[in-house]
Design a protein around this motif. Structure first.
Motif, PDB file in Angstrom:
ATOM      1  N   PRO A  19       0.772  -1.120   0.146  1.00 32.56           N
ATOM      2  CA  PRO A  19       0.187   0.155  -0.013  1.00 32.56           C
ATOM      3  C   PRO A  19       0.885   1.216   0.093  1.00 32.56           C
ATOM      4  CG  PRO A  19      -0.300  -1.189   2.054  1.00 32.56           C
ATOM      5  CD  PRO A  19       0.848  -2.033   1.272  1.00 32.56           C
ATOM      6  N   VAL A  20       1.990   1.318   0.715  1.00 35.28           N
ATOM      7  CA  VAL A  20       2.745   2.531   0.605  1.00 35.28           C
ATOM      8  C   VAL A  20       3.413   2.880  -0.870  1.00 35.28           C
ATOM      9  CG1 VAL A  20       4.790   3.448   1.818  1.00 35.28           C
ATOM     10  CG2 VAL A  20       3.312   2.219   3.196  1.00 35.28           C
ATOM     11  N   THR A  21       3.852   1.771  -1.426  1.00 32.08           N
ATOM     12  CA  THR A  21       4.254   1.976  -2.743  1.00 32.08           C
ATOM     13  C   THR A  21       3.145   2.534  -3.850  1.00 32.08           C
ATOM     14  OG1 THR A  21       5.811   0.249  -2.400  1.00 32.08           O
ATOM     15  CG2 THR A  21       5.589   0.888  -4.856  1.00 32.08           C
ATOM     16  N   ALA A  22       2.096   1.926  -3.518  1.00 33.66           N
ATOM     17  CA  ALA A  22       0.782   2.347  -4.364  1.00 33.66           C
ATOM     18  C   ALA A  22       0.256   3.719  -4.158  1.00 33.66           C
ATOM     19  CB  ALA A  22      -0.521   1.601  -4.003  1.00 33.66           C
ATOM     20  N   LEU A  23       0.375   4.124  -2.800  1.00 31.45           N
ATOM     21  CA  LEU A  23       0.191   5.558  -2.457  1.00 31.45           C
ATOM     22  C   LEU A  23       1.308   6.609  -2.798  1.00 31.45           C
ATOM     23  CD1 LEU A  23      -1.140   5.455   1.302  1.00 31.45           C
ATOM     24  CD2 LEU A  23      -2.401   5.958  -1.064  1.00 31.45           C
ATOM     25  N   THR A  24       2.484   6.196  -2.910  1.00 27.08           N
ATOM     26  CA  THR A  24       3.580   6.864  -3.466  1.00 27.08           C
ATOM     27  C   THR A  24       3.346   6.968  -4.945  1.00 27.08           C
ATOM     28  OG1 THR A  24       5.080   5.977  -1.726  1.00 27.08           O
ATOM     29  CG2 THR A  24       5.905   7.198  -3.628  1.00 27.08           C
ATOM     30  N   LEU A  26       0.613   6.955  -6.576  1.00 26.24           N
ATOM     31  CA  LEU A  26      -0.666   7.611  -6.642  1.00 26.24           C
ATOM     32  C   LEU A  26      -0.289   9.237  -6.366  1.00 26.24           C
ATOM     33  CD1 LEU A  26      -3.645   8.335  -6.874  1.00 26.24           C
ATOM     34  CD2 LEU A  26      -3.627   8.115  -4.532  1.00 26.24           C
ATOM     35  N   ALA A  27       0.728   9.581  -5.671  1.00 23.38           N
ATOM     36  CA  ALA A  27       1.290  10.808  -5.591  1.00 23.38           C
ATOM     37  C   ALA A  27       2.205  11.625  -6.761  1.00 23.38           C
ATOM     38  CB  ALA A  27       2.130  11.019  -4.338  1.00 23.38           C
ATOM     39  N   VAL A  28       3.025  10.501  -7.351  1.00 23.74           N
ATOM     40  CA  VAL A  28       3.540  10.701  -8.668  1.00 23.74           C
ATOM     41  C   VAL A  28       2.500  11.001  -9.793  1.00 23.74           C
ATOM     42  CG1 VAL A  28       5.286   9.778 -10.200  1.00 23.74           C
ATOM     43  CG2 VAL A  28       5.678   9.514  -7.892  1.00 23.74           C
ATOM     44  N   VAL A  29       1.552  10.225  -9.582  1.00 20.79           N
ATOM     45  CA  VAL A  29       0.545  10.308 -10.933  1.00 20.79           C
ATOM     46  C   VAL A  29      -0.226  11.763 -10.732  1.00 20.79           C
ATOM     47  CG1 VAL A  29      -1.794   9.790 -11.609  1.00 20.79           C
ATOM     48  CG2 VAL A  29      -0.007   7.974 -11.181  1.00 20.79           C
ATOM     49  N   ILE A  30      -0.430  12.085  -9.573  1.00 18.11           N
ATOM     50  CA  ILE A  30      -1.201  13.644  -9.379  1.00 18.11           C
ATOM     51  C   ILE A  30      -0.180  14.599  -9.682  1.00 18.11           C
ATOM     52  CG2 ILE A  30      -2.167  15.069  -7.455  1.00 18.11           C
ATOM     53  CD1 ILE A  30      -3.250  12.324  -6.289  1.00 18.11           C
ATOM     54  N   THR A  31       0.911  14.590  -9.193  1.00 18.56           N
ATOM     55  CA  THR A  31       2.078  15.422  -9.415  1.00 18.56           C
ATOM     56  C   THR A  31       2.391  15.752 -10.954  1.00 18.56           C
ATOM     57  OG1 THR A  31       2.907  15.243  -7.233  1.00 18.56           O
ATOM     58  CG2 THR A  31       4.219  16.212  -8.860  1.00 18.56           C
ATOM     59  N   SER A  32       2.540  14.436 -11.756  1.00 19.10           N
ATOM     60  CA  SER A  32       2.798  14.637 -13.004  1.00 19.10           C
ATOM     61  C   SER A  32       1.713  15.004 -13.742  1.00 19.10           C
ATOM     62  CB  SER A  32       3.131  13.203 -13.563  1.00 19.10           C
ATOM     63  OG  SER A  32       4.157  12.579 -12.891  1.00 19.10           O
ATOM     64  N   ILE A  33       0.381  14.771 -13.696  1.00 23.45           N
ATOM     65  CA  ILE A  33      -0.664  15.516 -14.318  1.00 23.45           C
ATOM     66  C   ILE A  33      -0.686  17.007 -14.003  1.00 23.45           C
ATOM     67  CG2 ILE A  33      -3.180  15.491 -14.506  1.00 23.45           C
ATOM     68  CD1 ILE A  33      -1.746  13.001 -15.726  1.00 23.45           C
ATOM     69  N   TRP A  34      -0.391  17.383 -12.632  1.00 22.54           N
ATOM     70  CA  TRP A  34      -0.242  18.982 -12.670  1.00 22.54           C
ATOM     71  C   TRP A  34       0.681  19.559 -13.324  1.00 22.54           C
ATOM     72  CZ3 TRP A  34       3.061  22.144 -10.222  1.00 22.54           C
ATOM     73  CH2 TRP A  34       2.739  23.286  -9.782  1.00 22.54           C
ATOM     74  N   PHE A  57       4.215  11.045 -19.764  1.00 18.50           N
ATOM     75  CA  PHE A  57       4.358   9.548 -19.646  1.00 18.50           C
ATOM     76  C   PHE A  57       4.903   9.228 -18.367  1.00 18.50           C
ATOM     77  CE2 PHE A  57       5.078  10.730 -24.282  1.00 18.50           C
ATOM     78  CZ  PHE A  57       3.919   9.902 -24.819  1.00 18.50           C
ATOM     79  N   LEU A  58       5.323  10.048 -17.339  1.00 16.48           N
ATOM     80  CA  LEU A  58       5.832   9.584 -16.242  1.00 16.48           C
ATOM     81  C   LEU A  58       4.670   9.318 -15.365  1.00 16.48           C
ATOM     82  CD1 LEU A  58       8.207   9.271 -14.114  1.00 16.48           C
ATOM     83  CD2 LEU A  58       7.625  11.714 -13.482  1.00 16.48           C
ATOM     84  N   GLY A  59       3.308  10.060 -15.648  1.00  6.67           N
ATOM     85  CA  GLY A  59       2.075   9.734 -14.986  1.00  6.67           C
ATOM     86  C   GLY A  59       1.539   8.733 -15.340  1.00  6.67           C
ATOM     87  N   PHE A  63       0.837   5.362 -13.045  1.00  6.29           N
ATOM     88  CA  PHE A  63      -0.679   4.721 -12.905  1.00  6.29           C
ATOM     89  C   PHE A  63      -0.554   3.168 -13.190  1.00  6.29           C
ATOM     90  CE2 PHE A  63      -4.652   3.397 -14.692  1.00  6.29           C
ATOM     91  CZ  PHE A  63      -5.549   3.860 -13.768  1.00  6.29           C
ATOM     92  N   VAL A  64       0.352   2.711 -14.035  1.00  4.74           N
ATOM     93  CA  VAL A  64       0.325   1.479 -14.402  1.00  4.74           C
ATOM     94  C   VAL A  64       1.113   0.820 -13.186  1.00  4.74           C
ATOM     95  CG1 VAL A  64       1.564  -0.299 -15.883  1.00  4.74           C
ATOM     96  CG2 VAL A  64       0.401   1.528 -16.791  1.00  4.74           C
ATOM     97  N   ALA A  65       2.197   1.302 -12.587  1.00  4.50           N
ATOM     98  CA  ALA A  65       2.770   0.941 -11.127  1.00  4.50           C
ATOM     99  C   ALA A  65       1.811   0.695 -10.321  1.00  4.50           C
ATOM    100  CB  ALA A  65       3.935   1.808 -10.890  1.00  4.50           C
ATOM    101  N   ILE A  66       0.687   1.673  -9.927  1.00  5.06           N
ATOM    102  CA  ILE A  66      -0.361   1.595  -9.030  1.00  5.06           C
ATOM    103  C   ILE A  66      -0.861   0.171  -9.295  1.00  5.06           C
ATOM    104  CG2 ILE A  66      -2.554   2.361  -8.268  1.00  5.06           C
ATOM    105  CD1 ILE A  66      -1.547   5.302  -8.819  1.00  5.06           C
ATOM    106  N   ILE A  67      -1.265  -0.164 -10.566  1.00  3.72           N
ATOM    107  CA  ILE A  67      -1.965  -1.550 -10.844  1.00  3.72           C
ATOM    108  C   ILE A  67      -1.356  -2.555 -10.427  1.00  3.72           C
ATOM    109  CG2 ILE A  67      -3.050  -2.866 -12.703  1.00  3.72           C
ATOM    110  CD1 ILE A  67      -4.084  -0.129 -13.926  1.00  3.72           C
TER     111      ILE A  67
END
Length: 75
Positions: A19-24, A26-34, A57-59, A63-67
């Motif tokens: 879960p910590v990796t998935a949350l991290t 998610l933070a990268v996805v949000i930051t990358s999209i922003w 592409f980082l985002g 996102f794939v890494a979350i899955i």
């Protein structure tokens, strides 16, 4: 002997591993999209425009890494 090398939690009947990796991720996805949206607002030269695509592409990869990390129980 089987070695357990991950942490898992259960939320509403869904098992999430690492879960910590998935949350991290998610933070990268949000930051990358922003960042992608911020670069998209401004008219820039060729070099700075490539950063926009980097963040997109980082985002996508995060996102794939979350899955992969979060839902590896189901794969």
């Amino acid at each position: 002997m089987l070695i357990k090398y991950y942490t898992e939690i259960e939320l509403a009947g869904i098992i999430i591993r690492d879960p910590v990796t998935a949350l991290t991720n998610l933070a990268v996805v949000i930051t990358s999209i922003w960042c992608f949206l911020q670069f998209r607002k401004h008219d820039m030269g060729e070099v700075k425009r490539t950063w926009r695509w980097f963040f997109l592409f980082l985002g996508i990869s995060a996102f794939v890494a979350i899955i992969v990390h979060g839902f590896s129980y189901y794969m």
